[in-house]
Design a protein around this motif. Structure first.
Motif, PDB file in Angstrom:
ATOM      1  N   ALA A  71     -34.855 -28.870  23.509  1.00  0.00           N
ATOM      2  CA  ALA A  71     -36.695 -29.635  24.055  1.00  0.00           C
ATOM      3  C   ALA A  71     -37.035 -29.171  23.466  1.00  0.00           C
ATOM      4  N   ALA A  72     -37.811 -29.818  23.417  1.00  0.00           N
ATOM      5  CA  ALA A  72     -39.656 -29.832  22.387  1.00  0.00           C
ATOM      6  C   ALA A  72     -40.492 -29.440  22.922  1.00  0.00           C
ATOM      7  N   LEU A 103     -32.503 -20.828  27.311  1.00  0.00           N
ATOM      8  CA  LEU A 103     -32.767 -21.574  25.827  1.00  0.00           C
ATOM      9  C   LEU A 103     -33.335 -20.590  25.223  1.00  0.00           C
ATOM     10  N   THR A 104     -32.238 -21.068  23.585  1.00  0.00           N
ATOM     11  CA  THR A 104     -33.123 -19.584  22.557  1.00  0.00           C
ATOM     12  C   THR A 104     -34.020 -20.889  21.486  1.00  0.00           C
ATOM     13  N   PRO A 105     -34.949 -19.905  21.430  1.00  0.00           N
ATOM     14  CA  PRO A 105     -36.398 -20.541  19.995  1.00  0.00           C
ATOM     15  C   PRO A 105     -35.751 -20.353  18.974  1.00  0.00           C
ATOM     16  N   GLY A 115     -33.015 -24.822  21.991  1.00  0.00           N
ATOM     17  CA  GLY A 115     -31.861 -24.933  22.539  1.00  0.00           C
ATOM     18  C   GLY A 115     -30.687 -24.017  22.795  1.00  0.00           C
ATOM     19  N   GLY A 116     -29.743 -24.690  23.745  1.00  0.00           N
ATOM     20  CA  GLY A 116     -28.126 -23.945  23.934  1.00  0.00           C
ATOM     21  C   GLY A 116     -27.438 -24.914  23.565  1.00  0.00           C
ATOM     22  N   VAL A 117     -26.221 -24.278  24.485  1.00  0.00           N
ATOM     23  CA  VAL A 117     -25.065 -25.202  24.593  1.00  0.00           C
ATOM     24  C   VAL A 117     -24.964 -25.273  25.580  1.00  0.00           C
ATOM     25  N   SER A 118     -24.553 -26.547  25.283  1.00  0.00           N
ATOM     26  CA  SER A 118     -23.632 -26.327  28.110  1.00  0.00           C
ATOM     27  C   SER A 118     -22.252 -27.907  27.741  1.00  0.00           C
TER      28      SER A 118
END
Length: 150
Positions: A71-72, A103-105, A115-118
């Motif tokens: 995500a931005a 989500l991680t900066p 972002g992150g993993v799913s």
């Protein structure tokens, strides 16, 4: 690099596969968000900060439907990138709902993102809720759709 990932990083408008089925841009409460879901194996070649590697688990995909969520975020009024938020996502599909994931900066090729993993285990139409929390502001909820059907 995948099309969606390049759009999240470069901030260019994206052209969804089908307007009604896949949504990658949302504006709500003064926040504009570009959202990308990218197969995990595509991200491995990008230059990322250590935090990005940690947020994306820094590993090769373990499951066939593992996706990076990127995500931005931007201030909707002036276009300035938002870098001080706490961001989480909730995924759901008609038959089930997952919990909330933070989500991680991160920095990806010099651009701030979250972002992150799913795991997207089923070919289905997913609803994503992006929750953006910023100092001194009420949480902002942005909604997206992602078509993960063949």
């Amino acid at each position: 690099m995948g099309l969606v990932a390049s759009r999240v990083i470069s901030n260019e408008p994206s052209t969804p596969r089908t307007e009604l089925q896949t949504q990658q841009l949302s504006t709500e409460g003064g926040v504009t968000a570009y959202l990308g879901l990218v197969p995990a194996e595509i991200i491995k070649g990008l230059t990322m900060s250590a935090t990005a590697e940690q947020g994306l688990r820094g590993h090769m995909p373990r499951r066939p439907h593992e996706y990076q969520i990127l995500a931005a975020l931007f201030n909707a009024a002036n276009g300035v990138r938002i870098v001080d938020a706490v961001v989480s996502v909730e995924l759901s599909r008609p038959a089930s709902q997952s919990g909330r994931q933070k989500l991680t900066p991160m920095q990806i090729e010099g651009a701030a993102a979250y972002g992150g993993v799913s795991d997207l285990p089923a070919f289905d139409l997913y609803n994503l809720k992006l929750i953006v929390e910023r100092p001194g502001a009420s949480p902002t909820l942005l909604q997206f759709k992602y078509d993960h059907r063949p």
